[in-house]
Motif scaffolding. Structure first.
Motif, PDB file in Angstrom:
ATOM      1  N   GLU A 285       0.830  -1.204   0.000  1.00  0.00           N
ATOM      2  CA  GLU A 285       0.000   0.000   0.000  1.00  0.00           C
ATOM      3  C   GLU A 285       0.863   1.252   0.000  1.00  0.00           C
ATOM      4  N   MET A 286       1.995   1.211   0.688  1.00  0.00           N
ATOM      5  CA  MET A 286       2.924   2.348   0.654  1.00  0.00           C
ATOM      6  C   MET A 286       3.429   2.586  -0.760  1.00  0.00           C
ATOM      7  N   LEU A 287       3.749   1.505  -1.445  1.00  0.00           N
ATOM      8  CA  LEU A 287       4.202   1.620  -2.832  1.00  0.00           C
ATOM      9  C   LEU A 287       3.112   2.198  -3.722  1.00  0.00           C
ATOM     10  N   ARG A 288       1.875   1.766  -3.496  1.00  0.00           N
ATOM     11  CA  ARG A 288       0.768   2.270  -4.304  1.00  0.00           C
ATOM     12  C   ARG A 288       0.505   3.740  -4.038  1.00  0.00           C
ATOM     13  N   TYR A 289       0.444   4.097  -2.779  1.00  0.00           N
ATOM     14  CA  TYR A 289      -0.062   5.414  -2.420  1.00  0.00           C
ATOM     15  C   TYR A 289       0.886   6.536  -2.812  1.00  0.00           C
ATOM     16  N   ASN A 290       2.146   6.334  -2.633  1.00  0.00           N
ATOM     17  CA  ASN A 290       3.132   7.358  -2.995  1.00  0.00           C
ATOM     18  C   ASN A 290       4.284   6.724  -3.770  1.00  0.00           C
ATOM     19  N   THR A 291       4.014   6.391  -5.004  1.00  0.00           N
ATOM     20  CA  THR A 291       5.058   5.804  -5.834  1.00  0.00           C
ATOM     21  C   THR A 291       6.235   6.762  -5.960  1.00  0.00           C
ATOM     22  N   ALA A 292       7.437   6.214  -6.025  1.00  0.00           N
ATOM     23  CA  ALA A 292       8.644   7.048  -6.043  1.00  0.00           C
ATOM     24  C   ALA A 292       8.717   7.904  -7.310  1.00  0.00           C
ATOM     25  N   PHE A 293       8.544   7.258  -8.470  1.00  0.00           N
ATOM     26  CA  PHE A 293       8.642   7.995  -9.730  1.00  0.00           C
ATOM     27  C   PHE A 293       7.264   8.468 -10.161  1.00  0.00           C
ATOM     28  N   ILE A 294       7.127   9.755 -10.351  1.00  0.00           N
ATOM     29  CA  ILE A 294       5.837  10.358 -10.648  1.00  0.00           C
ATOM     30  C   ILE A 294       5.413  10.094 -12.083  1.00  0.00           C
ATOM     31  N   TYR A 395       9.417  18.719   1.096  1.00  0.00           N
ATOM     32  CA  TYR A 395       9.462  17.870  -0.090  1.00  0.00           C
ATOM     33  C   TYR A 395      10.507  18.374  -1.083  1.00  0.00           C
ATOM     34  N   THR A 396      10.992  17.458  -1.909  1.00  0.00           N
ATOM     35  CA  THR A 396      11.930  17.859  -2.941  1.00  0.00           C
ATOM     36  C   THR A 396      11.206  18.554  -4.080  1.00  0.00           C
ATOM     37  N   ARG A 397      11.881  19.509  -4.684  1.00  0.00           N
ATOM     38  CA  ARG A 397      11.347  20.212  -5.846  1.00  0.00           C
ATOM     39  C   ARG A 397      11.762  19.433  -7.088  1.00  0.00           C
ATOM     40  N   GLY A 398      10.821  18.739  -7.691  1.00  0.00           N
ATOM     41  CA  GLY A 398      11.136  17.938  -8.861  1.00  0.00           C
ATOM     42  C   GLY A 398       9.909  17.223  -9.370  1.00  0.00           C
ATOM     43  N   SER A 399       9.889  16.945 -10.668  1.00  0.00           N
ATOM     44  CA  SER A 399       8.727  16.271 -11.264  1.00  0.00           C
ATOM     45  C   SER A 399       9.007  14.812 -11.596  1.00  0.00           C
ATOM     46  N   LEU A 400      10.218  14.329 -11.336  1.00  0.00           N
ATOM     47  CA  LEU A 400      10.533  12.934 -11.605  1.00  0.00           C
ATOM     48  C   LEU A 400      10.331  12.071 -10.372  1.00  0.00           C
ATOM     49  N   VAL A 401      10.963  12.456  -9.281  1.00  0.00           N
ATOM     50  CA  VAL A 401      10.876  11.705  -8.031  1.00  0.00           C
ATOM     51  C   VAL A 401      10.076  12.496  -7.007  1.00  0.00           C
ATOM     52  N   ASN A 402       9.100  11.829  -6.394  1.00  0.00           N
ATOM     53  CA  ASN A 402       8.242  12.447  -5.394  1.00  0.00           C
ATOM     54  C   ASN A 402       8.910  12.275  -4.026  1.00  0.00           C
ATOM     55  N   GLY A 403       9.967  13.042  -3.778  1.00  0.00           N
ATOM     56  CA  GLY A 403      10.790  12.800  -2.602  1.00  0.00           C
ATOM     57  C   GLY A 403      10.481  13.679  -1.407  1.00  0.00           C
ATOM     58  N   ILE A 404      10.993  13.250  -0.247  1.00  0.00           N
ATOM     59  CA  ILE A 404      10.997  14.054   0.977  1.00  0.00           C
ATOM     60  C   ILE A 404      12.459  14.312   1.315  1.00  0.00           C
ATOM     61  N   LYS A 405      12.805  15.567   1.554  1.00  0.00           N
ATOM     62  CA  LYS A 405      14.203  15.877   1.837  1.00  0.00           C
ATOM     63  C   LYS A 405      14.467  16.127   3.319  1.00  0.00           C
ATOM     64  N   HIS A 406      13.409  16.357   4.101  1.00  0.00           N
ATOM     65  CA  HIS A 406      13.630  16.634   5.526  1.00  0.00           C
ATOM     66  C   HIS A 406      12.362  16.269   6.297  1.00  0.00           C
ATOM     67  N   MET A 407      12.493  15.389   7.280  1.00  0.00           N
ATOM     68  CA  MET A 407      11.350  14.983   8.096  1.00  0.00           C
ATOM     69  C   MET A 407      11.841  14.642   9.512  1.00  0.00           C
ATOM     70  N   PRO A 408      11.987  15.651  10.375  1.00  0.00           N
ATOM     71  CA  PRO A 408      12.413  15.384  11.751  1.00  0.00           C
ATOM     72  C   PRO A 408      11.265  14.765  12.549  1.00  0.00           C
ATOM     73  N   ILE A 409      11.587  13.743  13.339  1.00  0.00           N
ATOM     74  CA  ILE A 409      10.559  13.078  14.132  1.00  0.00           C
ATOM     75  C   ILE A 409      11.062  12.837  15.553  1.00  0.00           C
ATOM     76  N   THR A 410      10.107  12.652  16.456  1.00  0.00           N
ATOM     77  CA  THR A 410      10.411  12.192  17.812  1.00  0.00           C
ATOM     78  C   THR A 410       9.676  10.879  18.050  1.00  0.00           C
ATOM     79  N   PHE A 411      10.127  10.134  19.048  1.00  0.00           N
ATOM     80  CA  PHE A 411       9.513   8.857  19.397  1.00  0.00           C
ATOM     81  C   PHE A 411       9.952   8.498  20.812  1.00  0.00           C
ATOM     82  N   ASP A 412       9.338   7.479  21.381  1.00  0.00           N
ATOM     83  CA  ASP A 412       9.726   7.058  22.727  1.00  0.00           C
ATOM     84  C   ASP A 412      11.135   6.491  22.693  1.00  0.00           C
TER      85      ASP A 412
END
Length: 420
Positions: A285-294, A395-412
């Protein structure tokens, strides 16, 4: 030709369109209005046919004699004749039969599921080490510290490259794949220089094989296997460039988006915590929902009707995989909803989406990508508990790859017992 009915929408091959994430609602409106659309492109002054129907994309992908990858390359940008000559001559992704079939046969004989599966134990060891480095801290920059690590290490492992070189390859592939994003590559010259570094490294690998042949994937690509003749040095160098760039960035992107989607849907994340045996299904489902190559480009080779429109020889055509993967007629009324249980009620999900393309250019690295994604999620989900965003997703600026360039997270923070 009809006028573009979506003049008020952003240009779908303009990198700015995706700089704030995928424009889901606009894509839905276009998809619902029909499978083929004539679109303007004021940035390049070359209009194009946008294809959002799966049947049409399948037809295009399976008929390279009608829709060429080689005539103008598979990338949406425009190139000079000199640039096209280089791209056409060397890059497998930009080849049509019969040249493409030879290259594909060499790669297929090396990247078999059995060969890739033999690395699972090593890949899992890498994944555990990646999580070990952040688990006790309770925070991390997820893209660079987690998502980017295994794809890089896996490619380097397959190619017999020392792991300490991974940071060089991380920066080189960023510059090559995201050269439209000023934070990832200063300019086109920087992207070209990054490509040169990778090519130079590939030449070194080929020279090392010549002096000391090894029974590994690099050796198999160069000398051939299972009756297939291997690449010559030039062919190998250009294939290596594509392998490093596409193989690394695609899995990194899907892993990043997969984590984003789980954090945006904490109930689904908890379901996977409680049912770890369902993680493999969730990965599909991850592959379906946000495929890498647009999207990918083709050039129309003869006048032909498609989706109720008359296409002319020489027309530019863009296949938009992301939109196809959200098609309600295929995936149901909830197609635009992320659902980790979709594969359980739709067992053929892996065949229905087009995240790896279809036809002669179906991604030969699909098994590797699925293996890496599953292993990472099987290590992330049980250990990075209660993850939350610690800043905006960029998100990355680009029309080929639907990328994320920065996503800081916290967790236990993970607390290891004294016995451990």
């Amino acid at each position: 030709m009809s006028q573009c009915p979506f003049a008020n929408f952003q240009n779908l091959i303009d990198p700015d369109t995706y700089a704030e994430g995928m424009p889901y609602d606009e894509l839905r409106k276009i998809r619902e209005s029909g499978p083929v659309h004539w679109m303007d492109d004021p940035t390049r002054d070359v209009p194009y046919w946008l294809v959002t129907g799966r049947d049409e994309i399948d037809f295009i992908s399976k008929n390279p004699q009608l829709f060429s990858s080689e005539a103008k390359s598979v990338l949406a940008d425009e190139y000079s004749e000199e640039e096209l000559a280089t791209i056409q001559r060397h890059m497998t992704i930009n080849m049509d039969p019969p040249r493409h079939l030879k290259n594909r046969a060499i790669v297929r004989s090396v990247f078999t599921p059995r060969a890739i599966d033999s690395y699972e134990e090593r890949f899992r060891e890498h994944a555990r080490n990646i999580i070990d480095r952040v688990a006790s801290r309770g925070e991390c920059e997820f893209v660079e510290e987690v998502a980017a690590e295994l794809p890089l290490l896996a490619i380097l492992e397959l190619c017999g490259i020392p792991s300490e070189d991974r940071h060089d390859f991380f920066h080189w592939t960023n510059a090559m794949m995201f050269n439209d994003d000023p934070e990832m590559a200063v300019d086109k010259e920087a992207a070209e220089m990054a490509s040169f570094h990778v090519i130079e490294y590939a030449m070194k690998l080929a020279a090392q094989h010549e002096e000391n042949p090894k029974d590994d994937i690099i050796g198999a690509l160069l000398k051939g296997t299972q009756g297939e003749e291997g690449f010559n040095q030039d062919e190998f160098v250009w294939f290596f460039l594509m392998l490093i760039a596409a193989g690394n960035e695609s899995t990194r992107t899907v892993t990043s988006h997969g984590m984003r989607l789980l954090m945006e849907n904490p109930d689904q994340l908890q379901y996977l915590v409680d049912h770890p045996d369902k993680i493999a299904d969730a990965c599909e489902e991850m592959l379906r929902y946000n495929t890498a190559f647009i999207l990918m480009r083709r050039t129309v080779m003869e006048d032909i009707e498609l989706g109720g429109h008359q296409l002319k020889k020489g027309d530019k055509l863009i296949m938009h995989y992301h939109t196809v993967n959200h098609d309600e007629s295929i995936f149901g009324d909830d197609a635009m909803k992320f659902d980790v249980t979709r594969a359980q009620r739709m067992p053929n999900l892996y065949k229905e989406h087009r995240s790896f393309g279809i036809g002669q250019h179906f991604c030969l690295g699909s098994h590797l990508a699925r293996l890496e994604l599953r292993i990472m999620m099987e290590e992330i989900i049980p250990r990075l508990r209660n993850p939350k965003f610690a800043g905006p997703v960029r998100y990355t600026r680009g029309s080929l790859v639907n990328g994320i360039k920065h996503m800081p997270i916290t967790f236990d923070p993970e607390v290891k017992s004294e016995a451990a």
